[in-house]
Enzyme design. Structure first.
Site, PDB file in Angstrom:
ATOM      1  N   ASP A 155      36.069   1.707 -11.982  1.00  8.51           N
ATOM      2  CA  ASP A 155      36.990   1.423 -10.659  1.00  8.51           C
ATOM      3  C   ASP A 155      36.069   0.563  -9.703  1.00  8.51           C
ATOM      4  OD1 ASP A 155      39.000   2.630 -11.959  1.00  8.51           O
ATOM      5  OD2 ASP A 155      38.515   4.775 -10.758  1.00  8.51           O
ATOM      6  N   ARG A 193      40.106   9.859  -5.964  1.00  8.30           N
ATOM      7  CA  ARG A 193      38.470   9.737  -6.372  1.00  8.30           C
ATOM      8  C   ARG A 193      37.573  10.570  -5.314  1.00  8.30           C
ATOM      9  NH1 ARG A 193      39.914   3.264  -6.826  1.00  8.30           N
ATOM     10  NH2 ARG A 193      40.941   3.262  -8.824  1.00  8.30           N
ATOM     11  N   THR A 199      41.669  11.065 -18.475  1.00  6.00           N
ATOM     12  CA  THR A 199      42.937  10.589 -18.158  1.00  6.00           C
ATOM     13  C   THR A 199      44.046  11.158 -18.709  1.00  6.00           C
ATOM     14  OG1 THR A 199      42.667   8.521 -19.416  1.00  6.00           O
ATOM     15  CG2 THR A 199      41.793   8.341 -17.374  1.00  6.00           C
ATOM     16  N   GLY A 230      36.258  -2.631  -9.501  1.00  9.38           N
ATOM     17  CA  GLY A 230      36.836  -3.766  -9.021  1.00  9.38           C
ATOM     18  C   GLY A 230      36.812  -4.969 -10.198  1.00  9.38           C
ATOM     19  N   LYS A 231      36.610  -4.435 -11.208  1.00  7.99           N
ATOM     20  CA  LYS A 231      36.244  -5.305 -12.405  1.00  7.99           C
ATOM     21  C   LYS A 231      37.657  -6.082 -12.627  1.00  7.99           C
ATOM     22  CE  LYS A 231      35.685  -1.752 -15.223  1.00  7.99           C
ATOM     23  NZ  LYS A 231      35.909  -0.691 -13.992  1.00  7.99           N
ATOM     24  N   ARG A 246      37.358   7.849 -39.831  1.00  6.38           N
ATOM     25  CA  ARG A 246      38.008   7.045 -40.496  1.00  6.38           C
ATOM     26  C   ARG A 246      39.198   7.522 -41.166  1.00  6.38           C
ATOM     27  NH1 ARG A 246      32.936   8.073 -44.046  1.00  6.38           N
ATOM     28  NH2 ARG A 246      33.192  10.140 -42.866  1.00  6.38           N
ATOM     29  N   ASP A 264      34.503  -4.712   2.966  1.00  8.53           N
ATOM     30  CA  ASP A 264      35.549  -4.697   3.937  1.00  8.53           C
ATOM     31  C   ASP A 264      35.466  -2.778   4.365  1.00  8.53           C
ATOM     32  OD1 ASP A 264      36.726  -4.576   1.276  1.00  8.53           O
ATOM     33  OD2 ASP A 264      38.615  -4.222   2.321  1.00  8.53           O
ATOM     34  N   ALA A 275      41.850   2.701 -18.891  1.00  4.62           N
ATOM     35  CA  ALA A 275      41.535   1.730 -17.854  1.00  4.62           C
ATOM     36  C   ALA A 275      42.829   1.308 -17.080  1.00  4.62           C
ATOM     37  CB  ALA A 275      41.003   0.363 -18.516  1.00  4.62           C
ATOM     38  N   GLY A 276      42.432   1.209 -15.360  1.00  7.17           N
ATOM     39  CA  GLY A 276      43.406   0.840 -14.695  1.00  7.17           C
ATOM     40  C   GLY A 276      42.769  -0.338 -14.032  1.00  7.17           C
ATOM     41  N   HIS A 277      43.033  -1.649 -14.314  1.00  5.50           N
ATOM     42  CA  HIS A 277      42.534  -2.909 -13.693  1.00  5.50           C
ATOM     43  C   HIS A 277      43.420  -3.401 -12.446  1.00  5.50           C
ATOM     44  CE1 HIS A 277      39.178  -3.028 -16.800  1.00  5.50           C
ATOM     45  NE2 HIS A 277      39.273  -1.898 -16.251  1.00  5.50           N
ATOM     46  N   THR A 336      36.032  -8.931  -0.203  1.00  5.51           N
ATOM     47  CA  THR A 336      36.165  -8.571   1.059  1.00  5.51           C
ATOM     48  C   THR A 336      37.635  -8.108   1.295  1.00  5.51           C
ATOM     49  OG1 THR A 336      36.785 -10.860   1.718  1.00  5.51           O
ATOM     50  CG2 THR A 336      34.480 -10.027   2.078  1.00  5.51           C
ATOM     51  N   GLN A 349      36.151   0.919 -17.979  1.00  6.80           N
ATOM     52  CA  GLN A 349      35.074   1.969 -17.495  1.00  6.80           C
ATOM     53  C   GLN A 349      33.740   1.573 -16.689  1.00  6.80           C
ATOM     54  OE1 GLN A 349      36.527   2.530 -20.964  1.00  6.80           O
ATOM     55  NE2 GLN A 349      38.262   3.165 -19.701  1.00  6.80           N
TER      56      GLN A 349
HETATM   57  P1  GDP Z   1      38.723  -1.648 -12.127  1.00 10.12           P
HETATM   58  O1  GDP Z   1      38.897  -0.507 -12.810  1.00 10.12           O
HETATM   59  O2  GDP Z   1      37.116  -1.656 -11.905  1.00 10.12           O
HETATM   60  O3  GDP Z   1      39.356  -2.874 -12.200  1.00 10.12           O
HETATM   61  O4  GDP Z   1      39.143  -1.261 -10.279  1.00 10.12           O
HETATM   62  P2  GDP Z   1      40.308  -0.747  -9.888  1.00 10.12           P
HETATM   63  O5  GDP Z   1      41.512  -1.541  -9.838  1.00 10.12           O
HETATM   64  O6  GDP Z   1      40.704   0.784 -10.659  1.00 10.12           O
HETATM   65  O7  GDP Z   1      40.010   0.178  -8.722  1.00 10.12           O
HETATM   66  C1  GDP Z   1      39.675  -0.923  -7.556  1.00 10.12           C
HETATM   67  C2  GDP Z   1      40.521  -0.922  -6.251  1.00 10.12           C
HETATM   68  O8  GDP Z   1      40.028  -1.589  -5.159  1.00 10.12           O
HETATM   69  C3  GDP Z   1      41.794  -1.492  -6.599  1.00 10.12           C
HETATM   70  O9  GDP Z   1      43.040  -0.804  -5.735  1.00 10.12           O
HETATM   71  C4  GDP Z   1      41.703  -2.992  -6.111  1.00 10.12           C
HETATM   72  O10 GDP Z   1      42.769  -3.559  -5.463  1.00 10.12           O
HETATM   73  C5  GDP Z   1      40.606  -2.573  -4.770  1.00 10.12           C
HETATM   74  N1  GDP Z   1      39.604  -3.721  -4.639  1.00 10.12           N
HETATM   75  C6  GDP Z   1      39.126  -4.437  -5.426  1.00 10.12           C
HETATM   76  N2  GDP Z   1      38.320  -5.207  -4.639  1.00 10.12           N
HETATM   77  C7  GDP Z   1      38.466  -4.792  -3.205  1.00 10.12           C
HETATM   78  C8  GDP Z   1      37.861  -5.335  -1.862  1.00 10.12           C
HETATM   79  O11 GDP Z   1      36.932  -5.851  -2.044  1.00 10.12           O
HETATM   80  N3  GDP Z   1      38.308  -4.402  -0.842  1.00 10.12           N
HETATM   81  C9  GDP Z   1      39.242  -3.529  -0.992  1.00 10.12           C
HETATM   82  N4  GDP Z   1      39.860  -3.197   0.263  1.00 10.12           N
HETATM   83  N5  GDP Z   1      39.979  -3.356  -1.887  1.00 10.12           N
HETATM   84  C10 GDP Z   1      39.444  -3.925  -3.336  1.00 10.12           C
HETATM   85  P1  IMO Z   2      38.222   1.712 -15.297  1.00  9.27           P
HETATM   86  O1  IMO Z   2      38.181   0.861 -16.398  1.00  9.27           O
HETATM   87  C1  IMO Z   2      37.423   5.633 -13.739  1.00  9.27           C
HETATM   88  C2  IMO Z   2      36.882   8.857 -16.788  1.00  9.27           C
HETATM   89  C3  IMO Z   2      38.107   9.691 -16.572  1.00  9.27           C
HETATM   90  C4  IMO Z   2      37.115  10.994 -17.087  1.00  9.27           C
HETATM   91  C5  IMO Z   2      36.423  10.570 -18.298  1.00  9.27           C
HETATM   92  C6  IMO Z   2      36.782  10.621 -19.514  1.00  9.27           C
HETATM   93  O2  IMO Z   2      39.588   1.520 -14.575  1.00  9.27           O
HETATM   94  O3  IMO Z   2      37.395   1.504 -14.614  1.00  9.27           O
HETATM   95  P2  IMO Z   2      38.984   9.653 -20.945  1.00  9.27           P
HETATM   96  O4  IMO Z   2      40.372   9.806 -20.625  1.00  9.27           O
HETATM   97  O5  IMO Z   2      38.440   8.269 -21.116  1.00  9.27           O
HETATM   98  O6  IMO Z   2      38.567  10.416 -22.036  1.00  9.27           O
HETATM   99  O7  IMO Z   2      38.456  10.431 -19.683  1.00  9.27           O
HETATM  100  O8  IMO Z   2      36.331   9.248 -17.895  1.00  9.27           O
HETATM  101  N1  IMO Z   2      37.636   7.274 -16.853  1.00  9.27           N
HETATM  102  C7  IMO Z   2      37.489   6.445 -15.737  1.00  9.27           C
HETATM  103  N2  IMO Z   2      37.310   6.708 -14.380  1.00  9.27           N
HETATM  104  N3  IMO Z   2      37.649   4.459 -14.260  1.00  9.27           N
HETATM  105  C8  IMO Z   2      38.087   4.276 -15.667  1.00  9.27           C
HETATM  106  O9  IMO Z   2      38.404   3.005 -16.077  1.00  9.27           O
HETATM  107  C9  IMO Z   2      38.124   5.482 -16.359  1.00  9.27           C
HETATM  108  N4  IMO Z   2      38.535   5.580 -17.690  1.00  9.27           N
HETATM  109  C10 IMO Z   2      38.157   6.814 -17.850  1.00  9.27           C
HETATM  110  O10 IMO Z   2      38.195  10.089 -15.316  1.00  9.27           O
HETATM  111  O11 IMO Z   2      36.090  11.498 -16.013  1.00  9.27           O
HETATM  112 MG    MG Z   3      40.297   1.209 -12.724  1.00  7.95          MG
END
Ligand code: GDP
Ligand code: IMO
Ligand code: MG
Length: 431
Positions: free
Chosen positions: A14, A306, A131, A16-17, A145, A334, A40-42, A416, A225
């Protein structure tokens, strides 16, 4: 100049990938997911519209970028169909021309989700806080396998036979954990429904990938992750079940290591973790709460709050080393604006009479681990709309310079705000 850039999370996910991948995919030819699944949640925010991607690479919103899903991704077919459908309702073109799914990718089936959730619910101690998306059990089947692969969707008889063969053993496990067994049709029907829809997308990816790399085209490899969730190099057993480190991308995709590639390490300006497990710089007080509120730190996949805490330089140094990071992207700056006059940052850890500049994952929960803090000044004034280094408040610039110096990696991108436009690109990340 590297034609290949791996986007890697340096904390517990999480970072910000998704935002960074979306931004850079504007001039990339390919964006590729190589591990993980719908855990993953991007998040990508474009023109005020928020899109959360779980399985599809975050390059999909840039029409000129083609997207590949590699063989080591575990694909939940139902989630993928929904993800494609919801992107289409937003007007995003998701055709088999733009999205290719490796036939070798293993499927996440209903029994994987059920087992994941049952194991978590019944663990009295040592819950991982997964998750619940079936990731661990799906990777067990891949390495054991005994899984079902995307290619099997193209052959319904073979698919039915495999599911029929595997079901009794899976149901025995489900019963062992106190759950209700599954019917064959509960497993097979959603696969068959997805099979027709996904069929045209299921095509080998290696040729396209190697051709793009050979021709010096721009290829983004988007990690899911983060480093500390890596199954080998993270805070085991509180990790996910895949390799999350940047260099793992090449063997996981089945291509050779390119002559040159870059690793863009994405770091949040503080630290968060969702799920259980050690987090020595966690702040349980008002600072942690303020970071959660201001940063909207709620899981993109599960909505869970979180856990929030301080920037941990020794853990980041472990991540820089493990990934071979060549450039840094710092996000969520920010969130720190005007938070307080200063913020503590963990400069080193003390353990057993030693001062550690690099914290190994297995030391993360040592009972006598003690932080060595340093106070870093923050700044007043919003960072909204700031797109150039010169326009950053001097306090923010100093914070970023200190971070880049502490990690000995050049800073190329500062985020930002969540929107694509809220970014300072300081140097060409492809160089
Ligand atoms: P990822 O899993 O690494 O892609 O990150 P997530 O999307 O799960 O979580 C990042 C969160 O921060 C999301 O809600 C983004 O929209 C938000 N985000 C990313 N960059 C920034 C930033 O620079 N500032 C703020 N305020 N939010 C951001
Ligand atoms: P992104 O790509 C944050 C965490 C779960 C748990 C552990 C194992 O959005 O950054 P799993 O369901 O993979 O067996 O859970 O890993 N986890 C994450 N935490 N961002 C993620 O993905 C995650 N994917 C798994 O919360 O602690
Ligand atoms: Mg995420």
């Amino acid at each position: 100049m590297p034609g290949c850039l791996v986007i890697s999370g340096l904390q517990w996910g999480d970072e910000g990938k998704g935002k960074v991948t979306d931004l850079l995919s504007g001039d990339a030819d390919l964006a590729v997911r190589f591990q993980g699944g719908a855990n993953a949640g991007h998040t990508v925010v474009v023109a005020g519209r928020r899109v959360v991607l779980h399985l599809i690479p975050s390059g999909i919103l840039n029409p000129s970028c083609r997207c590949l899903v590699g063989p080591a991704v575990v694909v939940d077919p139902e989630t993928l169909v929904q993800e494609i459908a919801s992107l289409r309702t937003l007007g995003v073109s998701v055709s088999p021309d733009r999205l290719l799914l490796s036939p070798r990718a293993n499927l996440v089936l209903p029994w994987h989700r059920r087992l994941d959730q049952l194991r978590e619910a019944h663990r009295t101690s040592g819950r991982i806080g997964t998750t619940g998306r079936g990731i661990g059990p799906a990777y067990e089947d891949l390495y054991g396998r005994t899984g079902v692969r995307l290619v099997d969707l193209k052959n319904p008889d073979r698919l039915a036979a495999r599911i029929t063969e595997m079901l009794p053993e899976r149901n025995a496990l489900i019963r062992h954990h106190g759950g209700d067994p599954l019917d064959r049709d509960e497993v097979l029907a959603p696969c068959l429904a997805a099979a027709e829809f996904l069929g045209p997308f299921i095509r080998p990816i290696e040729e396209e990938l190697t051709r793009a790399l050979d021709q010096g085209r721009r290829v983004l490899l988007e990690t899911a992750q983060g480093t500390l969730l890596d199954v080998l190099h993270g805070t085991w057993p509180f990790v996910t079940s895949s390799l999350t480190l940047a260099p793992a991308a090449f063997p996981l995709l089945g291509i050779g290591i390119p002559a040159s590639f870059g690793v863009l390490g994405v770091v949040k300006a503080y630290t968060t973790r969702v799920g259980e497990g050690p987090f020595p710089s966690e702040d349980h007080g008002p600072l942690g709460q303020a970071l959660r509120d201001r940063g909207q730190e709620y899981g993109s996949t599960t909505g869970r709050p979180r856990r929030c805490g301080l920037l941990d330089l020794p853990s980041l140094r472990h991540a820089v080393r493990a990934n071979g990071v060549t450039a840094l992207a710092v996000t969520k700056m920010d969130v720190l604006s005007g938070l307080a006059p200063t913020i503590p940052v963990v400069r080193a850890w003390q353990l057993g009479g030693q001062t550690l500049d690099v914290l190994a994952p297995e030391a993360q929960d040592a009972p006598d681990l003690a932080p060595v803090h340093e106070e870093w000044p923050l700044w007043e004034g919003s960072l909204e709309g700031v797109r150039r280094w010169e326009d950053l408040p001097s306090g923010a610039a100093t914070f970023l310079e200190r971070l880049a110096a502490a990690l000995a990696v050049p800073l190329v991108l500062v985020s930002t705000g969540p929107g694509r436009e809220s970014t300072c690109l300081l140097a060409d990340p492809w160089r």
